[in-house]
Design a protein around this motif. Structure first.
Motif, PDB file in Angstrom:
ATOM      1  N   PRO A  81      58.993  74.333  35.597  1.00 24.98           N
ATOM      2  CA  PRO A  81      58.513  73.738  36.837  1.00 24.98           C
ATOM      3  C   PRO A  81      58.376  74.729  37.967  1.00 24.98           C
ATOM      4  CG  PRO A  81      60.794  73.111  36.384  1.00 24.98           C
ATOM      5  CD  PRO A  81      60.260  73.769  35.150  1.00 24.98           C
ATOM      6  N   GLN A  82      59.114  75.830  37.910  1.00 22.98           N
ATOM      7  CA  GLN A  82      59.053  76.785  38.982  1.00 22.98           C
ATOM      8  C   GLN A  82      58.014  77.859  38.747  1.00 22.98           C
ATOM      9  OE1 GLN A  82      61.129  76.996  36.510  1.00 22.98           O
ATOM     10  NE2 GLN A  82      60.377  78.965  35.835  1.00 22.98           N
ATOM     11  N   TRP A 500      65.320  76.360  40.745  1.00 28.28           N
ATOM     12  CA  TRP A 500      64.158  75.669  41.299  1.00 28.28           C
ATOM     13  C   TRP A 500      64.276  74.174  41.027  1.00 28.28           C
ATOM     14  CZ3 TRP A 500      60.246  77.862  44.155  1.00 28.28           C
ATOM     15  CH2 TRP A 500      60.179  79.270  44.166  1.00 28.28           C
ATOM     16  N   TRP A 501      63.875  73.390  42.014  1.00 26.06           N
ATOM     17  CA  TRP A 501      63.829  71.931  41.879  1.00 26.06           C
ATOM     18  C   TRP A 501      62.430  71.459  42.245  1.00 26.06           C
ATOM     19  CZ3 TRP A 501      65.360  68.182  46.270  1.00 26.06           C
ATOM     20  CH2 TRP A 501      65.185  66.866  45.855  1.00 26.06           C
ATOM     21  N   LYS A 502      61.754  70.853  41.269  1.00 19.71           N
ATOM     22  CA  LYS A 502      60.455  70.252  41.537  1.00 19.71           C
ATOM     23  C   LYS A 502      60.722  68.828  42.034  1.00 19.71           C
ATOM     24  CE  LYS A 502      56.932  70.808  38.690  1.00 19.71           C
ATOM     25  NZ  LYS A 502      55.995  70.607  37.551  1.00 19.71           N
ATOM     26  N   GLN A 505      56.067  65.320  42.117  1.00 19.87           N
ATOM     27  CA  GLN A 505      54.932  65.551  41.229  1.00 19.87           C
ATOM     28  C   GLN A 505      54.090  64.290  41.199  1.00 19.87           C
ATOM     29  OE1 GLN A 505      55.558  67.497  37.408  1.00 19.87           O
ATOM     30  NE2 GLN A 505      54.192  66.028  36.418  1.00 19.87           N
ATOM     31  N   ASN A 510      52.239  69.124  43.359  1.00 22.28           N
ATOM     32  CA  ASN A 510      53.688  69.149  43.221  1.00 22.28           C
ATOM     33  C   ASN A 510      54.311  69.987  44.327  1.00 22.28           C
ATOM     34  OD1 ASN A 510      54.929  71.878  42.143  1.00 22.28           O
ATOM     35  ND2 ASN A 510      53.010  71.644  41.012  1.00 22.28           N
ATOM     36  N   GLN A 512      57.976  72.112  45.378  1.00 22.69           N
ATOM     37  CA  GLN A 512      59.155  72.736  44.785  1.00 22.69           C
ATOM     38  C   GLN A 512      59.970  73.432  45.862  1.00 22.69           C
ATOM     39  OE1 GLN A 512      58.178  75.272  41.449  1.00 22.69           O
ATOM     40  NE2 GLN A 512      56.380  74.075  40.928  1.00 22.69           N
TER      41      GLN A 512
END
Length: 550
Positions: A81-82, A500-502, A505, A510, A512
């Motif tokens: 995700p990052q 990292w935190w998404k 979305q 998205n 992050q």
């Protein structure tokens, strides 16, 4: 929207897989029906040419089905995700409910895909480097003789925000082409250089084109992108590099990389084995140090950068205008293996240095070369959850490839030529993905260079030259306001933790947020006054928005 899988870089636009397979199956059934229904047509009215034409159509349809199945089988797991700058999913993938639409359009026969992100970065260093979004992991780490040792540093910056475009030409059974451009806002203006990456304004990170001849499995790339030294996630495919997940624009010590102009040829032998060779833009990091009062050496190893005023990123450790006298490109050769568990690479580098002896009556060019060896690997400790990665390069003249930018060579006062320095750079990391929206990582890195010292006696006095000479004065390194601190770096070690935190979305793309904390220790060669060390702690927070991307 996830990054286009490296195996599908050249996918042409078209129907989704289900629709394609349905149409192809229907066409195949119709063609077979024609062949299998003699009642609908008298046998004696069908010529041999007609039958041959129908058979060729069926074979073409079958090849198209087989090709799409093979591409689907090669598709890797979704990107983390990052992962910076994701582009669109392959047009062959079915749309997912709630997913953002592809930020792309057709320009005649070419598919144009837009990408990039907007970033607000928070930078906090406990020692002041007077740096922005890209840290200096070497000479700008201050000692107590500098007032900056006692000052912290805080910035907000947007300069790492990126813009991207991918251009994909028509895809056939034989040929595929693409071009890719990516830029950010980190240009250095009058102090620009190309030692490790392009810092001219407007700043180009990547700008290359490549063409693939499928029957041979060959790919020719030309333009600017990551050096072949940098590791890949699978095979050797441009835009499939394994870049560390940190926020810092200079990444972290121990990570081996360049972004340079090059010409690269890659041969994919099969799904397990690939090989490549690249000729890349040279730029040697050459240091020429001496003790106070030492006679000047009759040699030149660089030239002023004319109106562009090239300046190395590490300041006084190198000559003020480091446009070196390169005469051949750097050469990198690499082999990669994907045996089904993990990814493994081995490579070799060859570099060519030159200086000019300008002593009256003895003018001549002095040349030397330097060889390095290295490797990269990725091990899926727990597939899709925990990965271990490692990389290393060692040999002579390899300083340029490390994020700390240790020197490649120094000047030999005996030959008045360039003497390559031995060194190495290594990194190990652990990546944890406990959930689709979360990624955590930890890295440890080290870069080291050997000393090369020369003592010359003139008029009854001994003078020191080279790099790391014991005669160099470090006596003032720990006293504020005192300038006697030669501080030739011998070793950089670091540790990094982050994640990292998404957090969003959807149809808007998205969002992050990332956090990293890096601790770095700088060690120097012993000289007059000893060899004190210095350290710095760098904390960064990143808020990123990827418009209309998964």
């Amino acid at each position: 929207m996830k990054l286009i899988p490296s195996q599908l870089h050249h996918g042409a636009p078209g129907l989704q897989n289900g629709a394609r397979h349905g149409l192809l199956a229907a066409a195949l059934a119709a063609a077979l029906g024609v062949l299998a229904t003699p009642a609908a047509m008298a046998v004696d009215t069908v010529s041999a040419a007609d039958l041959q034409k129908l058979q060729e159509q069926v074979e073409r349809l079958q090849r198209e089905i087989d090709r799409m199945k093979a591409q689907q089988a090669q598709q890797p797991a979704p990107a983390s995700p990052q992962a910076p700058a994701p582009l669109v999913a392959s047009p062959k993938e079915p749309a997912k409910a709630g997913a953002a639409p592809a930020p792309g359009f057709m320009a005649g026969p070419v598919k144009v895909t837009l990408g990039g992100f907007v970033e607000l970065m928070v930078v906090n260093r406990d020692r002041n480097e007077s740096a922005d979004w890209a840290s200096n992991f070497n000479t700008a780490i201050p000692y107590p003789n500098s007032h900056n040792y006692f000052l912290s540093e805080f910035h907000l910056t947007e300069r790492q925000s990126r813009v991207q475009s991918l251009f994909q030409g028509p895809d056939s059974d034989t040929w595929a082409t693409e071009a890719y451009v990516e830029g950010d806002f980190g240009g250095a203006g009058g102090t620009a250089n190309y030692n490790e990456s392009n810092s001219f304004s407007p700043r180009i990170r990547h700008y290359f084109a490549d063409v693939t001849y499928k029957p041979f499995g060959g790919n020719l790339l030309f333009g600017q992108t990551w050096s072949l030294v940098t590791g890949f996630k699978q095979g050797i495919v441009a835009r499939g590099e394994n870049i560390v997940l940190t926020i810092d624009g200079q990444y972290l010590p121990g990570f081996n990389w360049l972004r340079v102009p090059q010409i690269r040829f890659t041969k994919k032998v099969n799904d397990m084995f690939s090989a490549a060779v690249s000729v890349e833009n040279p730029a040697a990091l050459i240091t020429s140090n001496s003790t106070t009062g030492a006679p000047a050496l009759g040699t030149i190893f660089n030239n002023p950068g004319a109106s562009n005023s090239f300046t190395p990123p590490n300041g006084a450790a190198f000559a003020p205008n480091n446009v070196t006298l390169d005469w051949l490109p750097d050469v990198v050769a690499k082999a990669a293996i994907d045996p089904g568990f993990g990814h493994y690479e081995a490579f070799v580098t060859e570099r060519f240095f030159r200086a000019r002896n300008i002593t009256a009556g003895a003018q001549t060019n002095v040349k030397t070369n330097a060889t390095g060896f290295g490797g990269n690997l990725i091990l899926p400790v727990i597939p899709k959850v925990v990965d271990f990665q490692a990389s290393v390069i060692a040999g002579r003249g390899v300083g340029r490839y490390g994020s700390a930018q240790l020197p490649d060579a120094t000047v030999n006062p005996g030959t008045l030529g360039v003497e390559p320095l031995r060194g190495f750079s290594a990194l190990a990391g652990l990546i944890l993905r406990p959930a689709p929206m979360w990624t955590f990582f930890g890295y440890v890195g080290e870069e080291q260079v050997s000393k090369k010292s020369y003592n010359v006696t003139a008029a009854g006095k001994t003078y020191g030259y080279g790099y790391g000479n014991a005669l160099f004065d470090n006596s003032g390194c720990e006293t504020e306001g005192v300038g006697s601190c030669a501080a030739n770096t011998s070793r950089i070690v670091s540790g990094t933790l982050g994640g990292w935190w998404k957090f969003y979305q959807g149809w808007l793309g998205n969002g992050q947020v990332g956090l990293t904390d890096t601790w770095i220790k700088r060690e120097i060669f012993s000289g007059v006054g000893g060899d004190p060390s210095a350290n710095i702690n760098i904390t960064m927070i990143s808020f990123r928005y990827y418009p209309f991307q998964k």
